[in-house]
Design an enzyme around this catalytic site. Structure first.
Site, PDB file in Angstrom:
ATOM      1  N   VAL A  69      10.034  27.334  11.678  1.00 38.37           N
ATOM      2  CA  VAL A  69      10.975  26.385  12.258  1.00 38.37           C
ATOM      3  C   VAL A  69      11.299  25.339  11.186  1.00 38.37           C
ATOM      4  O   VAL A  69      10.522  25.163  10.243  1.00 38.37           O
ATOM      5  CB  VAL A  69      10.371  25.703  13.510  1.00 38.37           C
ATOM      6  CG1 VAL A  69      10.205  26.696  14.630  1.00 38.37           C
ATOM      7  CG2 VAL A  69       9.042  25.008  13.196  1.00 38.37           C
ATOM      8  N   HIS A 126       4.398  11.204   8.213  1.00 41.11           N
ATOM      9  CA  HIS A 126       3.243  12.101   8.112  1.00 41.11           C
ATOM     10  C   HIS A 126       2.239  11.567   7.104  1.00 41.11           C
ATOM     11  O   HIS A 126       1.024  11.630   7.333  1.00 41.11           O
ATOM     12  CB  HIS A 126       3.701  13.506   7.718  1.00 41.11           C
ATOM     13  CG  HIS A 126       4.196  14.308   8.867  1.00 41.11           C
ATOM     14  ND1 HIS A 126       3.590  15.492   9.276  1.00 41.11           N
ATOM     15  CD2 HIS A 126       5.226  14.116   9.714  1.00 41.11           C
ATOM     16  CE1 HIS A 126       4.239  15.979  10.325  1.00 41.11           C
ATOM     17  NE2 HIS A 126       5.239  15.166  10.604  1.00 41.11           N
ATOM     18  N   LYS A 170       8.665  23.479  16.730  1.00 45.37           N
ATOM     19  CA  LYS A 170       7.239  23.647  16.995  1.00 45.37           C
ATOM     20  C   LYS A 170       6.840  22.824  18.213  1.00 45.37           C
ATOM     21  O   LYS A 170       7.214  21.664  18.341  1.00 45.37           O
ATOM     22  CB  LYS A 170       6.442  23.185  15.771  1.00 45.37           C
ATOM     23  CG  LYS A 170       4.930  23.261  15.927  1.00 45.37           C
ATOM     24  CD  LYS A 170       4.256  22.728  14.664  1.00 45.37           C
ATOM     25  CE  LYS A 170       2.735  22.783  14.763  1.00 45.37           C
ATOM     26  NZ  LYS A 170       2.094  22.247  13.529  1.00 45.37           N
ATOM     27  N   LYS A 221      -4.964  21.984   6.296  1.00 45.44           N
ATOM     28  CA  LYS A 221      -4.777  21.681   4.876  1.00 45.44           C
ATOM     29  C   LYS A 221      -5.975  20.897   4.330  1.00 45.44           C
ATOM     30  O   LYS A 221      -6.417  21.108   3.193  1.00 45.44           O
ATOM     31  CB  LYS A 221      -3.518  20.841   4.689  1.00 45.44           C
ATOM     32  CG  LYS A 221      -2.208  21.569   4.963  1.00 45.44           C
ATOM     33  CD  LYS A 221      -1.804  22.439   3.798  1.00 45.44           C
ATOM     34  CE  LYS A 221      -0.419  23.004   3.997  1.00 45.44           C
ATOM     35  NZ  LYS A 221      -0.006  23.897   2.894  1.00 45.44           N
ATOM     36  N   ASP A 239       4.842  18.666  15.368  1.00 43.68           N
ATOM     37  CA  ASP A 239       4.729  17.734  14.240  1.00 43.68           C
ATOM     38  C   ASP A 239       5.472  18.134  12.964  1.00 43.68           C
ATOM     39  O   ASP A 239       5.165  17.611  11.898  1.00 43.68           O
ATOM     40  CB  ASP A 239       3.249  17.550  13.894  1.00 43.68           C
ATOM     41  CG  ASP A 239       2.582  18.875  13.476  1.00 43.68           C
ATOM     42  OD1 ASP A 239       2.385  19.740  14.343  1.00 43.68           O
ATOM     43  OD2 ASP A 239       2.275  19.027  12.275  1.00 43.68           O
ATOM     44  N   CYS A 240       6.447  19.015  13.025  1.00 41.54           N
ATOM     45  CA  CYS A 240       7.118  19.468  11.802  1.00 41.54           C
ATOM     46  C   CYS A 240       8.107  18.419  11.271  1.00 41.54           C
ATOM     47  O   CYS A 240       9.086  18.089  11.947  1.00 41.54           O
ATOM     48  CB  CYS A 240       7.854  20.772  12.080  1.00 41.54           C
ATOM     49  SG  CYS A 240       8.845  21.350  10.684  1.00 41.54           S
TER      50      CYS A 240
END
Length: 254
Positions: free
Chosen positions: A102, A201, A50, A251, A61-62
């Site tokens: 991804v 995260h 990403k 989210k 940020d994955c």
């Protein structure tokens, strides 16, 4: 081009990070970051990731993609990183990742999806240094991510989601106290490379959206996080704080 020399007890690697134009088969809005080593002759693995939501031509940020990149870094494997705008997925990317997700990595001329499958494949193909976590330890901390998301999305301060997260963090704190510094003791392993990005995260997203931080009553967890976040491999593959915040916004607001 910038060069970084990494010294370890057994080898010294010279890494070159280059901003290259894309392979003709890929569009020009993709950028490749090529890493080559003097010590290894393996052809670079290709990894689709990403792209940043806030800064052009930066990694996004994955946490699952970071897990894959951490694995490659810890094994000192060269790789080409292809950044993908997941808000406007190009046809070439959908042709290798029909679900549009991804990470996707090319190993032995075959595109592989899912971080679990990718990291297992890499471990089998490149077993040295080993990152295998013993089966009895592989699930340590595995519920932290889901309870973090539950608390992050919660709109009710009394629904028990914060306590559920604290329960998981407390259990992990106690485990590391007795078994650390890493999940498999003195050596970092696949379980740490999976959990570390998720804790990163958690720290950023909850700090921003909930004004919440890991309590001081969990010192072993806090030390673990500091240790993992300070790894050279982590620093090289971690997303921007702004991207983590923007990545979780749907989210929180949804």
């Amino acid at each position: 081009m910038s060069a970084i020399r990494i010294h370890s007890p057994t080898t010294a690697l010279t890494l070159s990070i280059k901003h290259l134009t894309c392979n003709p088969s890929f569009p020009t809005n993709c950028r490749r970051f090529k890493r080559s080593t003097v010590a290894m002759s393996s052809a670079p693995l290709e990894v689709c990731a990403k792209s940043s939501l806030t800064v052009p031509n930066k990694l996004g940020d994955c946490p699952f993609t970071q897990r894959v990149l951490l694995t490659l870094e810890e094994k000192h494997l060269p790789y080409d990183l292809k950044l993908v705008d997941l808000g406007n997925k190009p046809d070439w990317f959908l042709s290798i990742s029909p679900e549009g997700k991804v990470p996707v990595a090319k190993v032995d001329d075959k595109w592989i999806a899912d971080s679990d499958v990718i990291t297992q494949t890499v471990e089998e193909k490149f077993p040295d240094p080993s990152l295998v976590t013993p089966p009895e330890k592989a699930s340590v901390g595995s519920k932290i991510f889901s309870t973090f998301i539950g608390f992050l999305k919660s709109k009710d301060a009394n629904d028990g989601t914060e306590q559920a997260l604290l329960n998981e963090l407390s259990a992990f704190n106690d485990y590391i106290k007795e078994n650390g510094p890493f999940i498999n003791g003195k050596d970092i392993s696949a379980a740490d490379l999976s959990l570390g990005p998720k804790l990163y995260h958690m720290e950023i997203a909850l700090g921003h959206y909930k004004k919440w931080s890991v309590p001081d009553s969990l010192p072993h967890l806090k030390t673990y996080m500091k240790t993992v976040f300070s790894l050279d491999s982590f620093i090289k593959t971690m997303p921007l704080t702004e991207d983590v915040i923007e990545g979780w916004r749907p989210k929180v607001m949804g």
